[in-house]
Design an enzyme around this catalytic site. Structure first.
Site, PDB file in Angstrom:
ATOM      1  N   LYS A 264       5.000   4.833  -9.091  1.00 12.61           N
ATOM      2  CA  LYS A 264       4.358   3.594  -8.633  1.00 12.61           C
ATOM      3  C   LYS A 264       2.851   3.737  -8.832  1.00 12.61           C
ATOM      4  CE  LYS A 264       3.339   0.883  -4.418  1.00 12.61           C
ATOM      5  NZ  LYS A 264       3.631   0.644  -2.986  1.00 12.61           N
ATOM      6  N   ASP A 269      -3.756  -1.811  -3.379  1.00 13.32           N
ATOM      7  CA  ASP A 269      -2.781  -2.687  -2.734  1.00 13.32           C
ATOM      8  C   ASP A 269      -3.416  -3.300  -1.491  1.00 13.32           C
ATOM      9  OD1 ASP A 269      -0.646  -3.950  -1.547  1.00 13.32           O
ATOM     10  OD2 ASP A 269       0.355  -2.088  -0.910  1.00 13.32           O
ATOM     11  N   LYS A 276      -3.268  -7.102   4.150  1.00 16.17           N
ATOM     12  CA  LYS A 276      -3.287  -5.973   5.086  1.00 16.17           C
ATOM     13  C   LYS A 276      -4.485  -6.092   6.029  1.00 16.17           C
ATOM     14  CE  LYS A 276      -1.131  -2.420   2.155  1.00 16.17           C
ATOM     15  NZ  LYS A 276       0.008  -2.118   3.036  1.00 16.17           N
ATOM     16  N   ASP A 287      -2.454   4.055  -3.547  1.00 15.13           N
ATOM     17  CA  ASP A 287      -1.119   3.508  -3.754  1.00 15.13           C
ATOM     18  C   ASP A 287      -0.624   3.736  -5.196  1.00 15.13           C
ATOM     19  OD1 ASP A 287       1.034   2.385  -2.480  1.00 15.13           O
ATOM     20  OD2 ASP A 287       0.461   0.313  -2.876  1.00 15.13           O
ATOM     21  N   ASP A 346       3.321  -7.915   0.553  1.00 19.51           N
ATOM     22  CA  ASP A 346       2.892  -6.519   0.700  1.00 19.51           C
ATOM     23  C   ASP A 346       4.031  -5.549   0.380  1.00 19.51           C
ATOM     24  OD1 ASP A 346       1.158  -4.473   1.161  1.00 19.51           O
ATOM     25  OD2 ASP A 346       1.178  -4.637   3.351  1.00 19.51           O
ATOM     26  N   GLU A 348       5.285  -4.950  -2.363  1.00 22.64           N
ATOM     27  CA  GLU A 348       5.109  -5.173  -3.805  1.00 22.64           C
ATOM     28  C   GLU A 348       5.615  -4.006  -4.651  1.00 22.64           C
ATOM     29  OE1 GLU A 348       2.879  -3.763  -1.989  1.00 22.64           O
ATOM     30  OE2 GLU A 348       2.349  -2.090  -3.285  1.00 22.64           O
ATOM     31  N   ARG A 350       8.262  -2.170  -4.563  1.00 21.42           N
ATOM     32  CA  ARG A 350       9.665  -2.285  -4.996  1.00 21.42           C
ATOM     33  C   ARG A 350       9.831  -3.331  -6.091  1.00 21.42           C
ATOM     34  NH1 ARG A 350      11.502  -3.545   1.059  1.00 21.42           N
ATOM     35  NH2 ARG A 350       9.650  -2.279   1.406  1.00 21.42           N
TER      36      ARG A 350
END
Ligand code: BES
Ligand code: MN
Ligand code: ZN
Length: 492
Positions: A264, A269, A276, A287, A346, A348, A350
């Protein structure tokens, strides 16, 4: 740092040496030899209580006789009771003490120290890894570089069976370099390390070894492939998404099915429209820790020239709120054909991963491992010391847990099972992108499992392990060590 392996008696040495002593005045073999060549000086220091042998104690003795410039006497606690973690800490303390002097070379006799259930190979390998870790600094963006300069250039491991130690030095250095590279990209700020930057790093690997072939997909290619979930995450960002594919082919059988590692790579993010909170949001530059670790592993592979076919995939992307950003309520058609209702922008990771996991089917992989800072829930479940491992395949899970244990890059398995799929039901699409309050790390793993049915697969959630917070804030380079160990063991 230069590492060498030699078999010499302490009595024949000049210069600087590191020797171990234990509590209750117990001497290691080299400490005994030292005591002899100094007419009992070491024994006297212990008898007088100046050296206690307590774990973490490092006493520096100068000019103890005409041959030895410095002796670093390292307390190793009760004899035979040293854990891997304690050993690593002790190595770091020792190196700190050596670096504080003008020593350019030092002979290390801590090879005599028994670490719990570990052989000489691990003694040397953990030493190399710990020393490299303690030398790491990220000051690329400081106008005044930290003055960590030290004279130390070479560490000599004094051992008898040299072969094992040589291998440990070589593998330890390859792992440590992979860890360092992963840390460097992960620590890099998100205004510099964006998806294009990640792709640049990937391309640079190609110069390193003829076994590499690197290609990068941009948003145009992803559109043609129907990677709409991945693209939806990216659409709120001005920075184009980039999917880097690093092929390393060095298996004696060129047709051998590859092992695929997917990372990933959210270079930032913010959460998107499901924004967030501001507190600690800067940490979301990490991230992309999964992609960073895959990059580090690919480098280690090339260093070690392992005879394997491995494909590393870095899923670079950025998740921001914007007038063009994807929204809660959007329904996305993934590359696999499954539709996903977005309930939280959020979640995201996956979405980026599901299309990437479908994409890698084309490599007809022997197995696929994805690595992702996927859920805060994983940190709640396991804390910051174990990565979360999920896999429907017991054999692969066992192999990964074994590699984690060996390399001391810990992982703990969480269950997957069909009950959790219930939590991902959507009234409007095939799947929802979140699974409610409970078992968040598992429902994220379950979400991914819908896209990995055509191959053997495992998922590593590194949300808790990819970086440290607080005073030692910074990337850890995990799980480069675990994954490299897994690949080393595959060679057998
Ligand atoms: N990158 C985060 C996960 C994360 C959070 C890693 C905190 C490390 C520390 C991920 O994209 C995310 O935001 N996950 C959400 C999922 C939720 C909306 C279902 C989370 O964990 O809160
Ligand atoms: Mn997120
Ligand atoms: Zn994320």
């Amino acid at each position: 740092m230069k590492y060498t392996v030699k078999n010499t008696a302490l009595s024949a040495l000049t210069g600087n040496v590191i020797v171990a002593v234990f509590e209750e005045g117990k001497l290691s073999p080299s400490a005994q030899a030292l005591d002899q060549v100094t007419n009992g000086a070491l024994g006297q220091l212990i008898a007088s209580g100046d050296i206690k042998g307590k774990q973490g104690e490092v006493v520096t003795l100068r000019n103890i006789n005409e041959h030895l410039t410095r002796v670093f006497v390292v307390g190793c606690g009760k004899q035979g009771e040293l854990s891997v973690r304690q050993y690593k800490q002790l190595i770091k303390n020792t190196i700190q003490a050596v670096k504080a002097t003008n020593a350019t070379q030092v002979h290390n006799f801590l090879t005599e120290v028994q670490i719990s259930e570990r052989d000489l190979y691990w003694n040397v390998r953990f030493a190399v890894e710990s020393i490299e870790e303690s030398l790491y600094q990220f000051d690329q963006f400081k106008s005044k570089k930290s003055d960590q300069h030290s004279a130390l250039q070479e560490i000599v491991f004094v051992v008898e069976p040299a072969q094992q130690a040589e291998k440990a030095v070589q593998q330890g250095q390859a792992v440590a370099l992979g860890v360092r590279l992963a840390k460097d990209v992960a620590n890099c700020p998100p205004n510099v390390c964006n998806p294009a930057y990640l792709a640049e790093q990937a391309k640079k690997l190609a110069e390193k070894s003829p076994h590499f072939k690197v290609s990068v997909l941009g948003e145009k290619e992803m559109t043609e492939l129907g990677m709409n979930a991945y693209l939806a995450v990216s659409q709120g960002s001005q920075n184009e998404a980039q999917l880097s594919i690093i092929e390393y082919r060095n298996h004696p059988n060129p047709q051998a099915k590859p092992i695929v590692l997917v990372g990933k790579g959210l270079t930032f993010d913010a959460g998107g429209i499901s924004l967030k909170p501001a507190d600690s949001m800067d940490e979301m530059k990490y991230d992309m820790g999964g992609a960073a670790s895959v990059y580090g592993v690919m480098n280690a592979l090339a260093e070690l020239q392992l005879p394997l076919n491995v494909i590393g995939v870095l899923a670079g992307c950025e998740n921001l709120p914007d007038g063009n950003a994807y929204r809660p309520g959007d329904i996305l058609t993934t590359m696999s054909g499954l539709t996903v209702e977005v309930l939280n922008t959020d979640a995201e990771g996956r979405l980026v991963l599901c299309d990437t996991l479908t994409y890698v089917e084309r490599f007809e992989p022997e197995l696929v491992i994805d690595v992702a800072t996927l859920t805060g829930a994983c940190v709640v479940a396991l804390g910051q010391h174990n990565s979360g491992l999920m896999s429907p395949n017991d054999r692969l899970a066992e192999q990964l847990l074994n590699a984690a244990q060996q390399s001391a890059d810990k992982a703990w398995r969480l269950p997957l099972s069909e009950e959790y799929q219930e939590q991902l039901k959507s009234p409007f699409a095939d799947l929802a992108n979140i699974g409610g309050r409970w078992g968040g790390a598992i429902t994220a793993g379950e979400f991914l499992s819908n896209f990995t049915k055509n191959y053997t697969w495992a998922h590593l959630d590194i949300a808790g392990t990819a970086w440290l917070q607080g005073a030692n804030k910074g990337a850890t380079g995990r799980p480069v060590n675990l994954l490299t160990q897994f690949l080393i063991e595959r060679v057998g």
